[in-house]
Design a protein around this motif. Structure first.
Motif, PDB file in Angstrom:
ATOM      1  N   LEU A  36      39.120  34.148  36.267  1.00  0.00           N
ATOM      2  CA  LEU A  36      39.107  35.606  36.167  1.00  0.00           C
ATOM      3  C   LEU A  36      40.512  36.124  36.458  1.00  0.00           C
ATOM      4  CD1 LEU A  36      37.662  38.341  35.920  1.00  0.00           C
ATOM      5  CD2 LEU A  36      37.036  38.134  38.343  1.00  0.00           C
ATOM      6  N   GLY A  38      43.537  39.362  36.065  1.00  0.00           N
ATOM      7  CA  GLY A  38      43.657  40.815  36.027  1.00  0.00           C
ATOM      8  C   GLY A  38      44.734  41.286  36.974  1.00  0.00           C
ATOM      9  N   LYS A  44      38.758  42.580  40.736  1.00  0.00           N
ATOM     10  CA  LYS A  44      38.359  41.174  40.777  1.00  0.00           C
ATOM     11  C   LYS A  44      37.683  40.812  42.097  1.00  0.00           C
ATOM     12  CE  LYS A  44      42.524  39.572  40.133  1.00  0.00           C
ATOM     13  NZ  LYS A  44      43.237  40.879  40.270  1.00  0.00           N
ATOM     14  N   SER A  45      38.307  41.182  43.205  1.00  0.00           N
ATOM     15  CA  SER A  45      37.723  40.859  44.511  1.00  0.00           C
ATOM     16  C   SER A  45      36.415  41.607  44.743  1.00  0.00           C
ATOM     17  CB  SER A  45      38.718  41.174  45.636  1.00  0.00           C
ATOM     18  OG  SER A  45      39.818  40.284  45.600  1.00  0.00           O
ATOM     19  N   ASP A 164      38.515  33.244  45.668  1.00  0.00           N
ATOM     20  CA  ASP A 164      39.231  34.507  45.496  1.00  0.00           C
ATOM     21  C   ASP A 164      40.695  34.334  45.909  1.00  0.00           C
ATOM     22  OD1 ASP A 164      39.885  37.113  45.063  1.00  0.00           O
ATOM     23  OD2 ASP A 164      38.571  37.958  46.606  1.00  0.00           O
ATOM     24  N   VAL A 196      39.386  33.241  40.812  1.00  0.00           N
ATOM     25  CA  VAL A 196      40.172  34.471  40.676  1.00  0.00           C
ATOM     26  C   VAL A 196      41.601  34.138  41.065  1.00  0.00           C
ATOM     27  CG1 VAL A 196      40.480  36.828  41.488  1.00  0.00           C
ATOM     28  CG2 VAL A 196      38.182  35.887  41.249  1.00  0.00           C
ATOM     29  N   MET A 213      40.093  41.077  33.363  1.00  0.00           N
ATOM     30  CA  MET A 213      39.602  42.358  33.858  1.00  0.00           C
ATOM     31  C   MET A 213      40.742  43.369  33.918  1.00  0.00           C
ATOM     32  SD  MET A 213      37.678  43.174  37.494  1.00  0.00           S
ATOM     33  CE  MET A 213      36.053  42.675  36.943  1.00  0.00           C
TER      34      MET A 213
END
Length: 237
Positions: A36, A38, A44-45, A164, A196, A213
């Motif tokens: 992911l 962005g 995202k988080s 993350d 992420v 994203m």
């Protein structure tokens, strides 16, 4: 195509009445690493926290193994085989690594009779932890702390791992050394990973699929090979 382990439909969430996620439709399949990407502040988080149950969704649906999630909590996520490596590592600096991992066993509801075997398994995946097992977590380097954070998440033997920003504060080579064993574990166990990352080039090397994203919405899905030049990456931002 493998079956989905996590799915969202029109998922929304935010803070103080302000929407951050704007109707996210996403699928994480069994036995894949989904990256992911962005910009900072894209959401995202927030998405990761909502998937794990740390944040309440304000709308939409989350499905686990094809079944709608009726109860949103960290405990329910752990019971479903989902684990989180949080942004910022989240280790307790005053505790030893041993204490951090034992606390992780308790929070993951691992039966006491399985504690020793579970710790041995994590040490087999991340053997460097043995070198600083008795040290205070606050005395470790950033890479060592990240290793402890990943090891703590693995204690539940998850089917799905949410990571993350694991590269924050790490040199590229150290990030590669951390991702290598995790990618191997994923391939050996068919675990699913939502990764992420801001370190795009290194993340793409271990990913099977990419979603991008922007401002709380998913704007593109691609294969890593489709984003292999600076020009293509710059288009996303």
């Amino acid at each position: 195509m493998s079956a989905p382990i996590l799915q969202t439909r029109a998922l929304t969430a935010g803070y103080g009445g302000r929407a951050v996620l704007n109707g996210i439709d996403m699928t994480l399949r069994e036995n894949e690493v989904l990256c992911l990407l962005g910009h900072n502040g894209a959401g995202k988080s927030t998405l990761v926290k909502t998937l794990f149950g740390l944040m309440a969704q304000s709308g939409g649906e989350v499905f686990v193994d094809g079944a709608k999630r009726e109860r949103q909590s960290v405990r329910a996520s752990t019971a479903a085989g989902i684990a989180l490596v949080p942004e910022g590592r989240g280790v307790f600096p005053s505790l030893s690594v041993e204490e951090v991992l034992k606390l992780g066993l308790w929070s993951a509801d691992v039966p006491p009779a399985e504690h020793a075997a579970r710790l041995d398994w994590v040490m087999a995946v991340l053997p460097d932890i043995k070198r600083f097992y008795k040290q205070r977590a606050g005395s470790l380097s950033g890479g060592q702390q990240q290793m402890v954070s990943i090891g703590r998440a693995l204690l539940s033997r998850p089917r799905c791992l949410l990571m993350d920003e694991p590269s924050i504060g790490l040199a590229p080579k150290l990030f590669q050394d951390l991702l290598g064993p995790i990618r191997q574990l994923q391939q050996d166990t068919r675990m699913s990973i939502l990764l992420v990352e801001q370190n795009v080039r290194e993340a793409l090397k271990v990913s099977d699929r990419v979603v991008v994203m922007k401002s709380g919405s998913l704007i593109r899905e691609a294969l890593p090979g489709e984003l292999d030049t600076n020009a293509k990456l710059m288009e996303l931002y």
